[in-house]
Design a protein around this motif. Structure first.
Motif, PDB file in Angstrom:
ATOM      1  N   VAL A 225       0.830  -1.201   0.000  1.00  0.00           N
ATOM      2  CA  VAL A 225       0.000   0.000   0.000  1.00  0.00           C
ATOM      3  C   VAL A 225       0.866   1.253   0.000  1.00  0.00           C
ATOM      4  N   ARG A 226       1.887   1.278   0.834  1.00  0.00           N
ATOM      5  CA  ARG A 226       2.773   2.450   0.884  1.00  0.00           C
ATOM      6  C   ARG A 226       3.505   2.651  -0.448  1.00  0.00           C
ATOM      7  N   ALA A 227       3.965   1.555  -1.046  1.00  0.00           N
ATOM      8  CA  ALA A 227       4.680   1.668  -2.319  1.00  0.00           C
ATOM      9  C   ALA A 227       3.766   2.196  -3.415  1.00  0.00           C
ATOM     10  N   LEU A 228       2.555   1.681  -3.480  1.00  0.00           N
ATOM     11  CA  LEU A 228       1.612   2.108  -4.509  1.00  0.00           C
ATOM     12  C   LEU A 228       1.279   3.582  -4.367  1.00  0.00           C
ATOM     13  N   GLU A 229       1.113   4.022  -3.159  1.00  0.00           N
ATOM     14  CA  GLU A 229       0.730   5.418  -2.926  1.00  0.00           C
ATOM     15  C   GLU A 229       1.891   6.392  -3.134  1.00  0.00           C
ATOM     16  N   ALA A 230       3.114   5.878  -3.047  1.00  0.00           N
ATOM     17  CA  ALA A 230       4.279   6.768  -3.108  1.00  0.00           C
ATOM     18  C   ALA A 230       4.818   6.983  -4.515  1.00  0.00           C
ATOM     19  N   VAL A 231       4.744   5.967  -5.371  1.00  0.00           N
ATOM     20  CA  VAL A 231       5.432   6.045  -6.668  1.00  0.00           C
ATOM     21  C   VAL A 231       4.648   6.905  -7.655  1.00  0.00           C
ATOM     22  N   ARG A 232       5.385   7.533  -8.564  1.00  0.00           N
ATOM     23  CA  ARG A 232       4.792   8.377  -9.598  1.00  0.00           C
ATOM     24  C   ARG A 232       5.255   7.882 -10.968  1.00  0.00           C
ATOM     25  N   PRO A 233       4.473   8.143 -12.028  1.00  0.00           N
ATOM     26  CA  PRO A 233       4.885   7.714 -13.373  1.00  0.00           C
ATOM     27  C   PRO A 233       6.280   8.209 -13.727  1.00  0.00           C
ATOM     28  N   GLY A 234       7.051   7.308 -14.313  1.00  0.00           N
ATOM     29  CA  GLY A 234       8.425   7.627 -14.684  1.00  0.00           C
ATOM     30  C   GLY A 234       9.449   7.241 -13.638  1.00  0.00           C
ATOM     31  N   GLU A 235       9.011   6.979 -12.412  1.00  0.00           N
ATOM     32  CA  GLU A 235       9.926   6.565 -11.346  1.00  0.00           C
ATOM     33  C   GLU A 235      10.076   5.051 -11.342  1.00  0.00           C
ATOM     34  N   GLU A 236      11.210   4.589 -10.872  1.00  0.00           N
ATOM     35  CA  GLU A 236      11.384   3.164 -10.593  1.00  0.00           C
ATOM     36  C   GLU A 236      12.178   3.024  -9.300  1.00  0.00           C
ATOM     37  N   ARG A 237      11.696   2.143  -8.443  1.00  0.00           N
ATOM     38  CA  ARG A 237      12.348   1.918  -7.162  1.00  0.00           C
ATOM     39  C   ARG A 237      12.403   0.418  -6.885  1.00  0.00           C
ATOM     40  N   VAL A 238      13.421   0.007  -6.132  1.00  0.00           N
ATOM     41  CA  VAL A 238      13.551  -1.385  -5.696  1.00  0.00           C
ATOM     42  C   VAL A 238      13.776  -1.376  -4.193  1.00  0.00           C
ATOM     43  N   TYR A 239      12.982  -2.163  -3.481  1.00  0.00           N
ATOM     44  CA  TYR A 239      13.123  -2.247  -2.032  1.00  0.00           C
ATOM     45  C   TYR A 239      13.150  -3.705  -1.580  1.00  0.00           C
TER      46      TYR A 239
END
Length: 314
Positions: A225-239
Motif C-alpha cells: 500500500v505504501r509503495a503504490l501510494e508513493a510512486v509516480r509515473p516515470g519513477e522506478e524503485r527497488v526495495y
C-alpha cells in the motif's frame, strides 16, 4: 485510487487486497477460478477474494481476456513460486512469471505497478544483511524468471509509461482472516502440520543451522500500500522488505513447540547446497516509505499461523 491486484485469491494477494480496501482504495481482484461459498459449511473457498473487492476472472497468459482498465495502479502478485519445482519445469516458470508479466504490462492501462519479487534474485549473496545494491545472480529458474520480470517492469518504467516499485521479499508467514499459508513446502507451515499431527515428522536438511528471517504477510501487505501510494509515473524503485530478524531452523522448530505446546519430531536428511544465512537489509523502505514491520516477531507469526491452521482443520 482504482487498483487491480493480480493473484488476489492467493496467500499474499489476498492480504494485499484486504489492506488496499482498508486504506480506502477501489479494488478489482484478478482471479483464474470462480469465487463463491462452500455449500457444505457456508465457508469462503480458497479462490475467494477479501470483502470489498470485485473479482475479475482472467489469465495472464491470455492477454485478450485481461481487464483493460484504466487503473491508477496494479499490484502484481500472480506467479509460480516454488524454487525446487522450478528446476523440473523451468519453461513453465519463465512462461508464467515473465510472459505473464509482459502480457499484463501490455494489456492493462495503469499508471503505477508494484511488482512482487523475491530474495531469490540475489542467488548466493556476499553481504549480510543483504542490501538492494547486492549483485543479482539467481541460482534457480524461479529466481531467474522473477529477475527477468523485474527487468521488464523497470525498463517499461524508464519509458515514462508507468511508475514502478519492485518489492523483494524473503520468507513470508503468518495469516490474515484465518487464512493459513497453504504451502507446506515452507518451514513454518510444515512444522505446524507436524505439531497438529497431520504429518509424522519434519524433515531437516543438514544440521538445522541455516538462518532465515520471517515477515508477517500483513506487514508485507502494508508495504504494498505504501509503495503504490508513493510512486509516480516515470519513477522506478527497488526495495527489500523484511523483518531483519533471523532464526535458524532449529530455533523455528523450538518456537513452534513453545507456541503450540506440542512436540515437533524431526528427521535429519543429508545437507543440500543452500545459502547459510539470508537476512534482509530493509533500511531503504523504512527510510523512504516510512514502513515498519509491526507483527513479525517469530512467536506472533507462529501463533496466528497455528490459530488459522487449527481453525481450518476443525
Amino acid at each position: 485510487m482504482r487498483v487491480l491486484v493480480t493473484g488476489a485469491a492467493g496467500y499474499i494477494g489476498y492480504a494485499v487486497g484486504r489492506r488496499l480496501v482498508a486504506a480506502g482504495h477501489d479494488v478489482d481482484g484478478l482471479v483464474r477460478r470462480e469465487t463463491g461459498m462452500r455449500a457444505d459449511a457456508g465457508l469462503r473457498r480458497d479462490a475467494d477474494v477479501p470483502d470489498g473487492i470485485r473479482p475479475v476472472r482472467g489469465d495472464l497468459l491470455d492477454p485478450d481476456g485481461l481487464p483493460e482498465g484504466p487503473y491508477d495502479g496494479v499490484c502484481h502478485l500472480a506467479a509460480l513460486t516454488r524454487v525446487r519445482e522450478s528446476f523440473d519445469a523451468p519453461l513453465r516458470y519463465f512462461t508464467a512469471n515473465v510472459q505473464g508479466t509482459v502480457n499484463l504490462l501490455e494489456a492493462v492501462d495503469a499508471d503505477r505497478v508494484v511488482y512482487g519479487s523475491t530474495a531469490a534474485v540475489y542467488g548466493t549473496p556476499e553481504r549480510q544483511p543483504i542490501p538492494e545494491s547486492e549483485h543479482t545472480a539467481p541460482t534457480s529458474p524461479y529466481g531467474a524468471s522473477k529477475l527477468a520480470a523485474e527487468q521488464a517492469v523497470r525498463y517499461h518504467a524508464r519509458t515514462g509509461a508507468i511508475g514502478a516499485v519492485v518489492l523483494r521479499t524473503f520468507n513470508v508467514a503468518g495469516s490474515v482472516d484465518g487464512r493459513a499459508d497453504p504451502d507446506e513446502t515452507r518451514l513454518i507451515p510444515k512444522a505446524l502440520a507436524v505439531a497438529a499431527g497431520h504429518e509424522p515428522h519434519l524433515e531437516i536438511n543438514g544440521d538445522g543451522l541455516a538462518v532465515r528471517e520471517y515477515l508477517h504477510v500483513d506487514d508485507l501487505a502494508a508495504a504494498y500500500v505504501r509503495a503504490l501510494e508513493a510512486v509516480r509515473p516515470g519513477e522506478e524503485r527497488v526495495y527489500n522488505v523484511g523483518s531483519g530478524a533471523g532464526a535458524a531452523v532449529h530455533e523455528v522448530v523450538a518456537a513452534v513447540e513453545e507456541v503450540t505446546g506440542r512436540p515437533v519430531p524431526t528427521l535429519r536428511r543429508p545437507a543440500r547446497p543452500e545459502v547459510p544465512v539470508l537476512i534482509c537489509d530493509a533500511s531503504a523502505v523504512r527510510a523512504e516509505l516510512g514502513w515498519r514491520p509491526e507483527r513479525s516477531a517469530l512467536p506472533d507469526v507462529i501463533a496466528c499461523s497455528w490459530n488459522a491452521l487449527t481453525r481450518i482443520r476443525d
